[in-house]
Design a protein around this motif. Structure first.
Motif, PDB file in Angstrom:
ATOM      1  N   ALA A  50       0.842  -1.192   0.000  1.00 42.38           N
ATOM      2  CA  ALA A  50       0.000   0.000   0.000  1.00 42.38           C
ATOM      3  C   ALA A  50       0.880   1.246   0.000  1.00 42.38           C
ATOM      4  N   ILE A  51       0.316   2.329  -0.515  1.00 40.00           N
ATOM      5  CA  ILE A  51       1.010   3.614  -0.554  1.00 40.00           C
ATOM      6  C   ILE A  51       0.124   4.646   0.121  1.00 40.00           C
ATOM      7  N   THR A  52       0.669   5.348   1.100  1.00 39.99           N
ATOM      8  CA  THR A  52      -0.104   6.395   1.752  1.00 39.99           C
ATOM      9  C   THR A  52       0.079   7.715   1.011  1.00 39.99           C
ATOM     10  N   ALA A  53      -0.959   8.525   1.025  1.00 43.77           N
ATOM     11  CA  ALA A  53      -0.867   9.853   0.418  1.00 43.77           C
ATOM     12  C   ALA A  53      -1.092  10.952   1.439  1.00 43.77           C
ATOM     13  N   THR A  54      -1.401  10.549   2.671  1.00 46.86           N
ATOM     14  CA  THR A  54      -1.574  11.492   3.772  1.00 46.86           C
ATOM     15  C   THR A  54      -0.952  10.875   5.020  1.00 46.86           C
ATOM     16  N   GLU A  55      -0.671  11.704   6.005  1.00 48.21           N
ATOM     17  CA  GLU A  55      -0.199  11.188   7.295  1.00 48.21           C
ATOM     18  C   GLU A  55      -1.326  10.414   7.959  1.00 48.21           C
ATOM     19  N   MET A  56      -1.008   9.250   8.543  1.00 41.50           N
ATOM     20  CA  MET A  56      -2.062   8.411   9.085  1.00 41.50           C
ATOM     21  C   MET A  56      -1.487   7.336   9.998  1.00 41.50           C
ATOM     22  N   PRO A  57      -2.314   6.732  10.865  1.00 45.70           N
ATOM     23  CA  PRO A  57      -1.867   5.577  11.647  1.00 45.70           C
ATOM     24  C   PRO A  57      -1.890   4.322  10.775  1.00 45.70           C
ATOM     25  N   THR A  58      -1.122   3.307  11.159  1.00 43.78           N
ATOM     26  CA  THR A  58      -1.146   2.069  10.382  1.00 43.78           C
ATOM     27  C   THR A  58      -0.668   0.895  11.212  1.00 43.78           C
ATOM     28  N   GLY A  59      -1.221  -0.269  10.902  1.00 47.62           N
ATOM     29  CA  GLY A  59      -0.753  -1.519  11.467  1.00 47.62           C
ATOM     30  C   GLY A  59       0.030  -2.332  10.454  1.00 47.62           C
ATOM     31  N   TRP A  60       0.242  -1.746   9.257  1.00 42.88           N
ATOM     32  CA  TRP A  60       1.030  -2.416   8.225  1.00 42.88           C
ATOM     33  C   TRP A  60       2.520  -2.268   8.523  1.00 42.88           C
ATOM     34  N   HIS A  61       3.326  -3.110   7.891  1.00 44.27           N
ATOM     35  CA  HIS A  61       4.776  -3.005   8.008  1.00 44.27           C
ATOM     36  C   HIS A  61       5.268  -1.890   7.080  1.00 44.27           C
ATOM     37  N   VAL A  62       6.039  -0.962   7.617  1.00 42.78           N
ATOM     38  CA  VAL A  62       6.566   0.153   6.824  1.00 42.78           C
ATOM     39  C   VAL A  62       7.900  -0.291   6.225  1.00 42.78           C
TER      40      VAL A  62
END
Length: 216
Positions: free
Chosen positions: A173-185
């Motif tokens: 996945a690709i984020t386009a805004t600042e956000m929380p996540t449970g994915w691996h960065v």
């Protein structure tokens, strides 16, 4: 050759919505069917339908009960489903450069019993189809990775910056805004898929193909 899609289940939701579900789990063929149906409904709207919301394996239709009855909506929908196999568009292709330096990169590779270099090579080996967009403005789900399956993290990060490249559940996945996540960065990209002043505000759409490469 025309695509062969699963027979959908039509599920009425209250008196003003209908869910068209092509599967109960994420599969390539169910996702393709949902993408094609959503595009078909955008191009040939059903009178009375006021909103179309595609998901990974389903499409939600919200309609105005004063303009159309549930039976009319279902009848119009079934007519369109007959032509689903021959519908669709040529996917747009994107190349996204990524700096693979995310805080979870080494741990992700180790969990898959791979070196970091081998994981990056496998991750970038073939273009990925955009499964869906949304959840947050410009957010893009891509998949499915062949053999690279890893659950989400057990601890949610309270915030990751825009442009973060995330990995979990056989998807990137690709984020386009600042956000929380449970994915691996696993990395970051300078590419942005969200411009609130743009027309349209996002560039990448469901069904597009994304090739990831190491940023030079």
């Amino acid at each position: 050759m025309a695509a062969i899609f699963p027979t959908p289940t039509l599920l009425p939701l209250g008196d003003s919505a209908l869910l068209v579900r092509f599967g109960t789990t994420l599969t390539d063929v169910a996702n393709r069917a949902a993408i094609v149906l959503a595009a078909m409904l955008d191009n040939a709207p059903i009178p009375g339908v006021v909103e179309i919301m595609p998901n990974l394996v389903s499409v939600l239709l919200r309609y105005d009960p004063l303009l159309a009855s549930p039976s009319v909506i279902q009848g119009e929908l079934r007519l369109r489903l007959f032509g689903l196999a021959g519908a669709g568009r040529e996917p747009r292709r994107w190349t996204i450069p990524v700096v693979f330096d995310g805080p979870d990169l080494a741990e992700t590779a180790e969990a898959l019993c791979m070196s970091t270099e081998a994981f990056i090579t496998a991750h970038n080996a073939a273009p990925l189809r955009v499964l869906a967009t949304g959840f947050a403005p410009g957010f893009v789900y891509c998949g499915l990775h062949n053999g690279l399956i890893l659950p989400r993290r057990t601890v949610v990060r309270p915030s990751v910056p825009a442009g973060s490249v995330l990995f979990a559940a056989g998807q990137t996945a690709i984020t386009a805004t600042e956000m929380p996540t449970g994915w691996h960065v696993i990395g970051r990209t300078a590419f942005s898929n969200f411009d609130p002043a743009g027309h349209p505000p996002t560039l990448i759409g469901s069904g597009d193909l994304i090739a990831f490469e190491i940023a030079r």
